[in-house]
Design a protein around this motif. Structure first.
Motif, PDB file in Angstrom:
ATOM      1  N   THR A 130      42.065  44.962  33.086  1.00  0.00           N
ATOM      2  CA  THR A 130      42.591  43.831  32.330  1.00  0.00           C
ATOM      3  C   THR A 130      43.311  44.323  31.084  1.00  0.00           C
ATOM      4  O   THR A 130      43.022  45.397  30.561  1.00  0.00           O
ATOM      5  CB  THR A 130      41.455  42.879  31.909  1.00  0.00           C
ATOM      6  OG1 THR A 130      40.427  43.635  31.257  1.00  0.00           O
ATOM      7  CG2 THR A 130      40.866  42.162  33.112  1.00  0.00           C
ATOM      8  N   SER A 131      44.264  43.516  30.615  1.00  0.00           N
ATOM      9  CA  SER A 131      44.988  43.872  29.403  1.00  0.00           C
ATOM     10  C   SER A 131      45.589  42.612  28.795  1.00  0.00           C
ATOM     11  O   SER A 131      45.417  41.503  29.320  1.00  0.00           O
ATOM     12  CB  SER A 131      46.082  44.897  29.706  1.00  0.00           C
ATOM     13  OG  SER A 131      46.654  45.381  28.502  1.00  0.00           O
ATOM     14  N   GLY A 185      40.761  46.703  28.195  1.00  0.00           N
ATOM     15  CA  GLY A 185      39.383  46.532  27.769  1.00  0.00           C
ATOM     16  C   GLY A 185      39.225  45.737  26.494  1.00  0.00           C
ATOM     17  O   GLY A 185      40.121  45.025  26.048  1.00  0.00           O
ATOM     18  N   GLY A 186      38.061  45.902  25.872  1.00  0.00           N
ATOM     19  CA  GLY A 186      37.670  45.083  24.731  1.00  0.00           C
ATOM     20  C   GLY A 186      38.524  45.250  23.498  1.00  0.00           C
ATOM     21  O   GLY A 186      38.572  44.358  22.652  1.00  0.00           O
ATOM     22  N   ILE A 216      36.236  37.761  38.423  1.00  0.00           N
ATOM     23  CA  ILE A 216      37.428  38.042  39.232  1.00  0.00           C
ATOM     24  C   ILE A 216      37.053  38.892  40.445  1.00  0.00           C
ATOM     25  O   ILE A 216      37.470  38.608  41.578  1.00  0.00           O
ATOM     26  CB  ILE A 216      38.504  38.751  38.391  1.00  0.00           C
ATOM     27  CG1 ILE A 216      39.020  37.827  37.280  1.00  0.00           C
ATOM     28  CG2 ILE A 216      39.667  39.206  39.272  1.00  0.00           C
ATOM     29  CD1 ILE A 216      39.942  38.502  36.283  1.00  0.00           C
ATOM     30  N   CYS A 217      36.261  39.920  40.204  1.00  0.00           N
ATOM     31  CA  CYS A 217      35.871  40.816  41.297  1.00  0.00           C
ATOM     32  C   CYS A 217      35.048  40.085  42.350  1.00  0.00           C
ATOM     33  O   CYS A 217      35.211  40.316  43.556  1.00  0.00           O
ATOM     34  CB  CYS A 217      35.084  42.001  40.748  1.00  0.00           C
ATOM     35  SG  CYS A 217      36.103  43.205  39.865  1.00  0.00           S
ATOM     36  N   ALA A 218      34.168  39.195  41.913  1.00  0.00           N
ATOM     37  CA  ALA A 218      33.342  38.436  42.861  1.00  0.00           C
ATOM     38  C   ALA A 218      34.206  37.530  43.721  1.00  0.00           C
ATOM     39  O   ALA A 218      34.017  37.438  44.938  1.00  0.00           O
ATOM     40  CB  ALA A 218      32.298  37.628  42.102  1.00  0.00           C
ATOM     41  N   TYR A 219      35.180  36.870  43.097  1.00  0.00           N
ATOM     42  CA  TYR A 219      36.037  35.955  43.843  1.00  0.00           C
ATOM     43  C   TYR A 219      36.929  36.698  44.830  1.00  0.00           C
ATOM     44  O   TYR A 219      37.121  36.260  45.968  1.00  0.00           O
ATOM     45  CB  TYR A 219      36.900  35.139  42.881  1.00  0.00           C
ATOM     46  CG  TYR A 219      37.815  34.169  43.587  1.00  0.00           C
ATOM     47  CD1 TYR A 219      37.321  32.991  44.139  1.00  0.00           C
ATOM     48  CD2 TYR A 219      39.177  34.444  43.718  1.00  0.00           C
ATOM     49  CE1 TYR A 219      38.155  32.104  44.808  1.00  0.00           C
ATOM     50  CE2 TYR A 219      40.016  33.568  44.388  1.00  0.00           C
ATOM     51  CZ  TYR A 219      39.505  32.399  44.926  1.00  0.00           C
ATOM     52  OH  TYR A 219      40.345  31.540  45.601  1.00  0.00           O
ATOM     53  N   GLU A 220      37.466  37.846  44.422  1.00  0.00           N
ATOM     54  CA  GLU A 220      38.398  38.595  45.262  1.00  0.00           C
ATOM     55  C   GLU A 220      37.698  39.602  46.170  1.00  0.00           C
ATOM     56  O   GLU A 220      38.339  40.202  47.038  1.00  0.00           O
ATOM     57  CB  GLU A 220      39.427  39.332  44.393  1.00  0.00           C
ATOM     58  CG  GLU A 220      40.283  38.426  43.525  1.00  0.00           C
ATOM     59  CD  GLU A 220      41.278  37.585  44.320  1.00  0.00           C
ATOM     60  OE1 GLU A 220      41.341  37.745  45.556  1.00  0.00           O
ATOM     61  OE2 GLU A 220      41.990  36.784  43.699  1.00  0.00           O
ATOM     62  N   GLY A 221      36.401  39.802  45.970  1.00  0.00           N
ATOM     63  CA  GLY A 221      35.681  40.777  46.774  1.00  0.00           C
ATOM     64  C   GLY A 221      36.050  42.207  46.440  1.00  0.00           C
ATOM     65  O   GLY A 221      36.209  43.047  47.326  1.00  0.00           O
ATOM     66  N   LEU A 279      34.196  40.224  28.239  1.00  0.00           N
ATOM     67  CA  LEU A 279      35.203  40.743  29.152  1.00  0.00           C
ATOM     68  C   LEU A 279      34.566  41.215  30.451  1.00  0.00           C
ATOM     69  O   LEU A 279      35.133  41.028  31.535  1.00  0.00           O
ATOM     70  CB  LEU A 279      35.975  41.887  28.498  1.00  0.00           C
ATOM     71  CG  LEU A 279      37.095  42.507  29.341  1.00  0.00           C
ATOM     72  CD1 LEU A 279      38.121  41.453  29.743  1.00  0.00           C
ATOM     73  CD2 LEU A 279      37.777  43.647  28.596  1.00  0.00           C
ATOM     74  N   LYS A 280      33.409  41.814  30.364  1.00  0.00           N
ATOM     75  CA  LYS A 280      32.700  42.231  31.581  1.00  0.00           C
ATOM     76  C   LYS A 280      32.383  41.020  32.452  1.00  0.00           C
ATOM     77  O   LYS A 280      32.442  41.089  33.688  1.00  0.00           O
ATOM     78  CB  LYS A 280      31.419  42.981  31.214  1.00  0.00           C
ATOM     79  CG  LYS A 280      31.657  44.375  30.666  1.00  0.00           C
ATOM     80  CD  LYS A 280      30.344  45.096  30.434  1.00  0.00           C
ATOM     81  CE  LYS A 280      30.575  46.507  29.897  1.00  0.00           C
ATOM     82  NZ  LYS A 280      31.285  47.365  30.860  1.00  0.00           N
ATOM     83  N   ASP A 281      32.049  39.897  31.810  1.00  0.00           N
ATOM     84  CA  ASP A 281      31.775  38.667  32.559  1.00  0.00           C
ATOM     85  C   ASP A 281      33.025  38.187  33.293  1.00  0.00           C
ATOM     86  O   ASP A 281      32.957  37.778  34.460  1.00  0.00           O
ATOM     87  CB  ASP A 281      31.280  37.567  31.617  1.00  0.00           C
ATOM     88  CG  ASP A 281      29.892  37.843  31.061  1.00  0.00           C
ATOM     89  OD1 ASP A 281      29.173  38.673  31.668  1.00  0.00           O
ATOM     90  OD2 ASP A 281      29.533  37.243  30.032  1.00  0.00           O
TER      91      ASP A 281
END
Length: 425
Positions: free
Chosen positions: A150-151, A316-317, A137-142, A130-132
């Protein structure tokens, strides 16, 4: 009316299992949340039921009845997307499943392979994976990682937002009709829903919505593109609206269908969040990515808001399954796959438009994978007759008239619809 058991109690364990929302005990919740208690399961299959408001909408957009539908998973607290909250039981073979706004082309081949390969690790909690996904997502959206949550689909996050912001009363402002999951849940905790009618072209009336905000408003909800009308808000006007309004009250922008637009990046409000505005942006893997059955979605907001939402949202997980995370990670931003889905969807939609025109029907031009069109017969009867012909549809009341919202299916499903429709039109 939906049949219910006479036992009106529900134990804590069953309640938590039904909602999949809270990680703490009931003693941690405010008394007002008792209004959110899940309804007991239906006694048995019924042929006619009154669907929950969270499933079908109400007021300006109400399904009068859905004969032949099951009451399974119909509790307002199941956390299911409204389009999945009821399941038709149609006699014979279902030729076309056109009632749930799903992606009938399914997950990408890469996602399916990734899910199969993940089974060997099914004994593991998927924390690291999930961290990956979140990092991707964060890298793509900045985005900063603290701006993402996430859920299991976006519905638990909608419910978490309702509880976080309106459990002490107040009101939520939205368009009418719109996707009613969040505002309906607000009503369940005794908040008030202020409904602002759409404009004549079925788009949001932002000016009227802004005027409707008062001292008791705790949230403004905007579904863009809008469900059930398939219309979009003018981007420049929406950005201006959110910049002004978010200084007074949080704005929730539900972008569940944004990936169907030609250029989602030009329409999303994520950049506004990055500028510091008090917005909550919801996204889901249920639509274009074809993962509705796996349940995975996320929200983007300011870190302080994410922290607040985390108090009442399963995230989360523990909330997400390994196959869901694996499939999302494999297919996220897979442009060739997304483009192929959109191409097929547009072909099916064009076929639908031509079918409606040939039969003398109008429709609301849609920017999504569903279309609304007015009927020439009573809505319940239309659904029943189409169901007898193996076509599952949804009927609605819009402006006191009978309408149908049809999901875009595969071309063979649209052809099945056309054949049945011609017999009734």
């Amino acid at each position: 009316m939906m049949m219910r058991t006479t036992n009106k109690s529900i134990n804590r364990r069953d309640w938590l299992k039904a909602t999949a929302l809270f990680t703490g005990g009931l003693t941690m919740l405010p008394p007002v949340l008792q209004g959110l208690q899940a309804a007991p399961p239906a006694e048995a299959a019924v042929t006619t039921l009154e669907p929950p408001v969270s499933a079908l909408g109400h007021s300006g957009l109400t399904a009068t009845s859905l004969t032949g539908f099951s009451a399974e998973t119909a509790s307002p607290l199941t956390g299911l997307h409204a389009d999945a909250a009821i399941e038709p039981r149609i006699p014979g073979i279902l030729k076309a499943r056109l009632f749930a706004n799903e992606n009938p082309f399914g997950p990408s081949a890469v996602a399916k392979k990734a899910m199969m390969d993940s089974m060997d690790n099914g004994y593991q909690y998927p924390f690291m994976l999930l961290k990956d996904l979140e990092a991707k997502i964060c890298a793509y959206e900045g985005l900063d990682a603290k701006m993402l949550m996430t859920s299991a689909g976006s519905s638990p996050l909608l419910l978490g937002t309702a509880i976080t912001l309106l459990s002490n009363g107040g009101n939520v402002v939205s368009a009418d009709p719109t996707y009613d999951d969040l505002p309906t849940r607000c009503e369940k905790i005794k908040a008030t829903w202020i409904k602002v009618p759409l404009k004549a072209d079925y788009t949001h009336d932002l000016d009227a919505m802004e005027k409707a905000i008062n001292k008791d408003t705790k949230l403004v909800y905007i579904c863009n593109p809008n469900n059930p009308t398939g219309t979009i808000v003018d981007v420049a006007k929406l950005k201006d609206f959110c910049e002004r309004v978010s200084k007074k009250v949080p704005v929730f922008v539900d972008e569940a269908y944004i990936d169907y637009l030609p250029d989602p990046a030009a329409t999303t409000l994520i950049e506004s969040v990055k500028k510091g505005q008090n917005l909550i942006i919801a996204r889901t893997f249920s639509k274009v990515y074809g993962l509705a059955g796996l349940r995975i979605g996320y929200v983007i907001a300011q870190p302080a808001m994410i922290d607040l939402l985390g108090h009442y949202s399963a995230a989360g997980g523990y909330a997400l399954s390994l196959p869901a995370i694996t499939a999302a990670l494999a297919s996220y931003n897979d442009k060739p796959y997304i483009d192929d889905v959109k191409k097929k969807m547009e072909a099916s939609k064009s076929f639908l438009y031509e079918t409606l025109k040939k039969e003398g029907y109008t429709y609301i031009p849609s920017h999504t994978n569903f279309v609304m069109f007015p009927l020439k017969m009573e809505g319940q009867r239309f659904v029943e007759e189409m169901g007898k012909r193996g076509v599952g549809l949804r009927n609605w009341k819009l402006n006191n008239e009978d309408w149908c919202r049809i999901s875009i299916g595969r071309l063979d499903e649209m052809q099945a619809f056309a054949a049945a429709f011609k017999e009734l039109s």
